[in-house]
Design an enzyme around this catalytic site. Structure first.
Site, PDB file in Angstrom:
ATOM      1  N   GLU A  87     -36.666  -1.775 -13.237  1.00 57.04           N
ATOM      2  CA  GLU A  87     -35.955  -1.942 -13.459  1.00 57.04           C
ATOM      3  C   GLU A  87     -35.589  -2.204 -12.625  1.00 57.04           C
ATOM      4  O   GLU A  87     -33.471  -2.947 -12.013  1.00 57.04           O
ATOM      5  CB  GLU A  87     -35.565  -1.392 -14.586  1.00 57.04           C
ATOM      6  CG  GLU A  87     -35.696  -1.718 -16.225  1.00 57.04           C
ATOM      7  CD  GLU A  87     -35.328  -0.297 -17.117  1.00 57.04           C
ATOM      8  OE1 GLU A  87     -35.017  -0.530 -17.988  1.00 57.04           O
ATOM      9  OE2 GLU A  87     -35.351   1.059 -16.806  1.00 57.04           O
ATOM     10  N   GLU A 112     -43.296   3.739 -19.009  1.00 63.02           N
ATOM     11  CA  GLU A 112     -42.779   4.048 -18.784  1.00 63.02           C
ATOM     12  C   GLU A 112     -41.779   4.227 -17.078  1.00 63.02           C
ATOM     13  O   GLU A 112     -40.857   4.065 -16.514  1.00 63.02           O
ATOM     14  CB  GLU A 112     -41.583   5.274 -19.846  1.00 63.02           C
ATOM     15  CG  GLU A 112     -39.884   5.893 -19.366  1.00 63.02           C
ATOM     16  CD  GLU A 112     -39.162   4.952 -19.450  1.00 63.02           C
ATOM     17  OE1 GLU A 112     -39.040   3.838 -20.173  1.00 63.02           O
ATOM     18  OE2 GLU A 112     -37.510   5.281 -19.519  1.00 63.02           O
ATOM     19  N   ASN A 121     -17.394  -9.797 -27.767  1.00 59.33           N
ATOM     20  CA  ASN A 121     -18.885  -9.973 -27.761  1.00 59.33           C
ATOM     21  C   ASN A 121     -19.400 -10.268 -29.247  1.00 59.33           C
ATOM     22  O   ASN A 121     -19.514 -10.026 -30.073  1.00 59.33           O
ATOM     23  CB  ASN A 121     -19.080  -8.425 -27.760  1.00 59.33           C
ATOM     24  CG  ASN A 121     -20.059  -7.774 -27.355  1.00 59.33           C
ATOM     25  OD1 ASN A 121     -21.297  -8.678 -26.942  1.00 59.33           O
ATOM     26  ND2 ASN A 121     -20.300  -6.557 -27.349  1.00 59.33           N
ATOM     27  N   GLY A 122     -20.894 -11.289 -29.028  1.00 56.25           N
ATOM     28  CA  GLY A 122     -21.894 -11.455 -29.963  1.00 56.25           C
ATOM     29  C   GLY A 122     -21.394 -13.071 -29.664  1.00 56.25           C
ATOM     30  O   GLY A 122     -21.662 -13.755 -28.767  1.00 56.25           O
ATOM     31  N   CYS A 160     -22.002  -7.746 -23.295  1.00 62.47           N
ATOM     32  CA  CYS A 160     -20.195  -8.073 -22.715  1.00 62.47           C
ATOM     33  C   CYS A 160     -19.410  -6.963 -23.050  1.00 62.47           C
ATOM     34  O   CYS A 160     -19.655  -6.479 -24.251  1.00 62.47           O
ATOM     35  CB  CYS A 160     -19.807  -9.573 -23.564  1.00 62.47           C
ATOM     36  SG  CYS A 160     -20.610 -10.402 -23.158  1.00 62.47           S
ATOM     37  N   ARG A 163     -22.759  -1.635 -18.884  1.00 63.96           N
ATOM     38  CA  ARG A 163     -23.562  -2.789 -20.135  1.00 63.96           C
ATOM     39  C   ARG A 163     -24.539  -3.605 -19.230  1.00 63.96           C
ATOM     40  O   ARG A 163     -24.690  -4.829 -19.933  1.00 63.96           O
ATOM     41  CB  ARG A 163     -22.317  -3.197 -20.892  1.00 63.96           C
ATOM     42  CG  ARG A 163     -21.581  -1.948 -21.346  1.00 63.96           C
ATOM     43  CD  ARG A 163     -20.514  -2.343 -22.192  1.00 63.96           C
ATOM     44  NE  ARG A 163     -20.896  -3.497 -23.653  1.00 63.96           N
ATOM     45  CZ  ARG A 163     -21.002  -2.439 -23.988  1.00 63.96           C
ATOM     46  NH1 ARG A 163     -20.949  -1.336 -25.006  1.00 63.96           N
ATOM     47  NH2 ARG A 163     -21.232  -2.809 -25.927  1.00 63.96           N
ATOM     48  N   LYS A 206     -27.048  -2.409 -20.891  1.00 62.22           N
ATOM     49  CA  LYS A 206     -27.144  -1.809 -21.121  1.00 62.22           C
ATOM     50  C   LYS A 206     -27.671  -1.611 -22.372  1.00 62.22           C
ATOM     51  O   LYS A 206     -28.418  -0.381 -22.616  1.00 62.22           O
ATOM     52  CB  LYS A 206     -25.948  -0.704 -20.457  1.00 62.22           C
ATOM     53  CG  LYS A 206     -25.978   0.484 -21.273  1.00 62.22           C
ATOM     54  CD  LYS A 206     -27.014   1.532 -21.002  1.00 62.22           C
ATOM     55  CE  LYS A 206     -26.936   3.314 -21.020  1.00 62.22           C
ATOM     56  NZ  LYS A 206     -28.789   3.346 -20.103  1.00 62.22           N
ATOM     57  N   HIS A 243     -60.507  -3.504 -17.071  1.00 60.25           N
ATOM     58  CA  HIS A 243     -60.656  -4.621 -18.981  1.00 60.25           C
ATOM     59  C   HIS A 243     -59.558  -5.793 -17.843  1.00 60.25           C
ATOM     60  O   HIS A 243     -59.121  -6.196 -18.986  1.00 60.25           O
ATOM     61  CB  HIS A 243     -60.507  -4.627 -20.249  1.00 60.25           C
ATOM     62  CG  HIS A 243     -61.560  -3.850 -20.760  1.00 60.25           C
ATOM     63  ND1 HIS A 243     -62.276  -4.137 -21.409  1.00 60.25           N
ATOM     64  CD2 HIS A 243     -60.916  -2.333 -20.917  1.00 60.25           C
ATOM     65  CE1 HIS A 243     -63.153  -3.095 -21.669  1.00 60.25           C
ATOM     66  NE2 HIS A 243     -62.100  -1.961 -21.559  1.00 60.25           N
ATOM     67  N   LYS A 302     -39.421   1.939 -15.602  1.00 64.11           N
ATOM     68  CA  LYS A 302     -38.387   2.058 -14.443  1.00 64.11           C
ATOM     69  C   LYS A 302     -38.275   1.757 -13.355  1.00 64.11           C
ATOM     70  O   LYS A 302     -36.986   1.627 -12.720  1.00 64.11           O
ATOM     71  CB  LYS A 302     -37.699   3.914 -14.081  1.00 64.11           C
ATOM     72  CG  LYS A 302     -37.290   4.918 -15.091  1.00 64.11           C
ATOM     73  CD  LYS A 302     -36.088   4.875 -15.537  1.00 64.11           C
ATOM     74  CE  LYS A 302     -36.275   3.973 -16.740  1.00 64.11           C
ATOM     75  NZ  LYS A 302     -36.015   3.794 -17.935  1.00 64.11           N
ATOM     76  N   TRP A 306     -21.947 -11.477 -19.909  1.00 61.36           N
ATOM     77  CA  TRP A 306     -23.406 -11.251 -19.978  1.00 61.36           C
ATOM     78  C   TRP A 306     -23.372 -12.774 -20.720  1.00 61.36           C
ATOM     79  O   TRP A 306     -23.390 -13.158 -22.036  1.00 61.36           O
ATOM     80  CB  TRP A 306     -23.555 -10.195 -20.825  1.00 61.36           C
ATOM     81  CG  TRP A 306     -25.453  -9.962 -19.673  1.00 61.36           C
ATOM     82  CD1 TRP A 306     -25.640  -9.162 -18.700  1.00 61.36           C
ATOM     83  CD2 TRP A 306     -25.808 -10.417 -20.674  1.00 61.36           C
ATOM     84  NE1 TRP A 306     -27.484  -9.236 -18.643  1.00 61.36           N
ATOM     85  CE2 TRP A 306     -27.702  -9.653 -19.812  1.00 61.36           C
ATOM     86  CE3 TRP A 306     -27.163 -11.161 -21.950  1.00 61.36           C
ATOM     87  CZ2 TRP A 306     -28.634 -10.054 -19.988  1.00 61.36           C
ATOM     88  CZ3 TRP A 306     -27.990 -11.904 -22.066  1.00 61.36           C
ATOM     89  CH2 TRP A 306     -28.788 -10.952 -21.375  1.00 61.36           C
TER      90      TRP A 306
HETATM   91  C1  G6P Z   1     -32.139  -2.479 -22.379  1.00 57.74           C
HETATM   92  C2  G6P Z   1     -31.401  -0.999 -21.337  1.00 57.74           C
HETATM   93  C3  G6P Z   1     -32.524  -0.143 -21.410  1.00 57.74           C
HETATM   94  C4  G6P Z   1     -32.865   0.266 -23.370  1.00 57.74           C
HETATM   95  C5  G6P Z   1     -33.034  -0.864 -23.991  1.00 57.74           C
HETATM   96  C6  G6P Z   1     -32.836  -0.282 -26.227  1.00 57.74           C
HETATM   97  O1  G6P Z   1     -33.215  -3.237 -22.384  1.00 57.74           O
HETATM   98  O2  G6P Z   1     -31.499  -1.796 -20.308  1.00 57.74           O
HETATM   99  O3  G6P Z   1     -32.245   0.566 -21.149  1.00 57.74           O
HETATM  100  O4  G6P Z   1     -33.835   1.001 -23.422  1.00 57.74           O
HETATM  101  O5  G6P Z   1     -32.221  -1.654 -24.303  1.00 57.74           O
HETATM  102  O6  G6P Z   1     -31.309   0.144 -26.051  1.00 57.74           O
HETATM  103  P1  G6P Z   1     -31.388   0.937 -26.683  1.00 57.74           P
HETATM  104  O7  G6P Z   1     -30.056   1.003 -26.944  1.00 57.74           O
HETATM  105  O8  G6P Z   1     -31.988   1.063 -28.250  1.00 57.74           O
HETATM  106  O9  G6P Z   1     -32.367   2.628 -27.003  1.00 57.74           O
END
Ligand code: G6P
Length: 611
Positions: free
Chosen positions: A489, A482, A100-101, A2, A27, A606, A505, A486, A74
């Site tokens: 995502e 990673e 937010n929260g 949010c 976000r 985000k 395995h 990516k 969100w």
């Molecule tokens: C969310 C974001 C990711 C990020 C993760 C951890 O899932 O979409 O891109 O890696 O949170 O976020 P942080 O701000 O703790 O790195």
């Protein structure tokens, strides 16, 4: 997650709110709304979906006034819908709250409010707040501020709040407990609240970081802050050092592409500014602490956890310390044998991830020292840690992390070399040669960026596959994870990252002529290179489509791979910082071909500020 923006001043608030909320779109959200106070009346407009829907609705149903709050939601409690969107109001529609929260005890609060005759419309936890404020006023609270304080003393959980009331038409209230909120001081008396600084970067040059347990009253030209006991606190005003352009798209088609291209500059700056070498290492923990240290525990979520996996390998190699890494969401519920002598290293771009913060709070209860690797100055994590190594990557707006990741990798490299030098596990000559080779990384990334057209062609060729497998070993096992993250995502292609040694395995069962297998097999002196080649032969034998990520000058690799992405050869320890950029571009172009919303992928946020 949010996003909150609020305004009080002399200007028309709605365009300012929309501008700020657009800057918070990254976000992640599914609905949006605003509440505006004018002529002692409260107007609320809410819509499902993107902010453009809210803008269209505001054309049909205009709201004018110069005290207002806005929100992007969100969904956590209750589906994305107009009724669940914020702001939420009291029974009389005179108090509006954005949040937010999560209010954890909302069930009990709602039951007692309903028993007292309050009517609820949404499934949200937030809706209890305006009703609690209303109840406190009915019970005789002297003013809105006192009523808010009374409500907050009963609420458990996390919140950042913006509150306006038709009966107090000149003020905007804000409160914070566990979720980020800043106060922005603009020109001409303008006062803002926002979930983060970039939301109001073009409007303010000074900010106040509200602390947990504080609430604030903002007026045209004024800010007052109290703690939850009602003691007034003198605000600490800080200058904003970010430039407004730092949060702009700068001509790139997406923020993500801009941020991928920023990496050489970000990493060069981190190398130049690093506080460890030359800078006296006065960043909260003294060298002597590291001499006596025995054990390190790294925690993080998502991309940051992959940086932590890479960091573990470097710390083990250069410092001789015992190092563990865990996902923060797992760590906080384990029963790990952590003693006060363990250093906790939380890694986080935002510094607001709920699980990472919870892990830090636990570790502090156990008496551990905390050294954060974080990108956002003033974030909760930086304020709760004993020491911070800032990644200095600037605002990262694209939801999929890119420059923050390579900056976290670089920060780990600097930290590991520095701790190694302090503990004597690295000699002066080792340190100098490692730093010299690390300094080549930004240029190597430049070369990868120069080859993006070739990467685009290969990505487009394979983007229709149902699934993709990413394999790597040792330093590049986190790179494989990673790269796969990516891809899923932003392109929504199913992708799995695996340690190549684990292929037999299980994942080998997935391989057929339709499955691209991205093999990270760059090398200089790498002892795992030959093992990677063996794995590639096994994929080849099962008709898998091999895409190799290989070092310039590797002439044999073309024999085993259908496609090869060549990258400059850098020392094996630092190759993940270069290699991942090729995989970021690969995922980017796959997503582009698949037509997804790259900067705001579906369902993702985000900054994950709730569990
Ligand atoms: C969310 C974001 C990711 C990020 C993760 C951890 O899932 O979409 O891109 O890696 O949170 O976020 P942080 O701000 O703790 O790195």
């Amino acid at each position: 997650m949010c996003g909150i923006v609020g305004y009080v001043g002399k200007k028309d608030a709605v365009p300012l709110l929309i501008e700020g909320l657009k800057r918070l779109e990254y976000r992640g959200y599914d609905s949006a709304g605003v509440a505006v106070v004018a002529d002692r009346k409260l107007g609320v407009v809410k819509t499902v979906g993107r902010l453009s829907n809210l803008e269209s609705q505001l054309l049909r149903q205009p709201l004018a006034g110069s005290v207002a709050v806005g929100h992007t939601r969100w969904a956590t409690h209750g589906a994305p819908s107009e009724v669940n969107a914020h702001p939420h109001c009291d029974c009389d529609g005179r108090i509006a709250v954005v949040h937010n929260g999560i209010i954890e005890n909302y069930h009990a609060l709602r039951a007692s409010l309903e028993a007292a005759g309050h009517t609820f419309y949404s499934q949200t936890d937030t809706e209890v707040l305006p009703h609690m404020i209303e109840a406190a006023l009915r019970d005789g609270a002297a003013c809105l501020g006192d009523a808010i304080r009374a409500a907050l003393t009963q609420a458990r959980g996390a919140y950042a709040l913006g509150i306006v009331s038709a009966d107090c038409p000149d003020v905007l209230y804000a409160a914070r407990q566990g979720s980020p909120l800043i106060i922005g001081i603009g020109e001409d008396g303008d006062r803002f609240i926002a979930s983060d600084v970039p939301a109001v970067l073009s409007r303010v040059r000074e900010v106040i970081y509200l602390n947990d347990g504080e609430y604030a009253e903002l007026r045209d030209g004024g800010v007052r802050i109290w703690n939850i006991k009602g003691d007034e606190i003198s605000p600490k005003v800080e200058r904003v050092t970010l430039s407004a352009e730092a949060a702009d798209q700068s001509g790139f088609e997406t923020y993500m592409l801009k941020e991928i291209h920023e990496q050489p500059r970000v990493l060069r700056r981190l190398l130049e500014r690093n506080p460890l070498f030359g800078g006296g290492a006065d960043f909260g923990l003294k060298p002597d602490y590291f001499r006596k240290l025995q054990r390190v525990m790294i925690v993080g979520c998502g991309t940051a956890s992959h940086a932590g996996m890479y960091g573990r390998l470097l710390l083990e190699q250069y410092t001789g310390l015992a190092v563990e890494i865990d996902l923060a969401s797992e760590f906080r519920y384990r029963d790990p044998r952590i003693d006060p002598g363990t250093l906790i290293i939380p890694v986080s771009q935002s510094g607001e991830t709920a699980d990472t913060l919870a892990s830090v709070r636990l570790a502090k209860q156990w008496g551990c020292r905390v050294l954060a690797i974080c990108n956002v100055p003033g974030s909760s994590l930086t304020r709760e840690s004993d020491a911070v190594l800032f990644t200095e990557a600037g605002p990262e707006i694209g939801v999929a992390s890119t420059k923050a990741y390579t900056a976290q990798q670089m920060a780990f490299a600097l930290l590991a070399i520095w701790i190694g030098s302090i503990r004597g596990t690295l000699g002066d000559a080792d340190v100098q040669s490692l730093l010299a080779e690390l300094a080549q990384v930004p240029d190597a990334i430049h070369y990868v960026l120069d080859r993006k057209d070739l990467i685009r062609v290969i990505a487009h060729k394979h983007c229709d596959a149902p699934s993709a497998l990413y394999l790597g070993r040792k330093f590049n096992y986190p790179t494989a994870l990673e790269g796969a993250l990516k891809n899923k995502e932003i392109s929504y292609q199913h992708a799995e990252g695996y340690a190549a040694g684990e292929m037999k395995h299980g994942p080998i069962a997935l391989i057929n002529e339709y499955v691209p297998v991205i093999c990270v097999c760059t090398k200089t002196r790498d002892e795992v290179y030959d093992k990677m080649i063996s794995n590639m032969r096994e994929v080849e034998a099962r008709q898998g489509r091999i895409i190799a990520l290989a070092s310039d000058g590797d002439t044999q690799i073309v024999r085993f791979a259908q496609d090869v992405i060549f990258v400059p050869a850098v020392r094996d320890d630092f190759s993940p910082i270069v290699n991942v950029v090729a995989l970021q571009l690969f995922a980017y172009y796959a997503a582009q071909a698949r037509g997804t919303d790259i900067d705001k992928p579906r369902n993702l946020a985000k900054s994950v500020t709730v569990e």
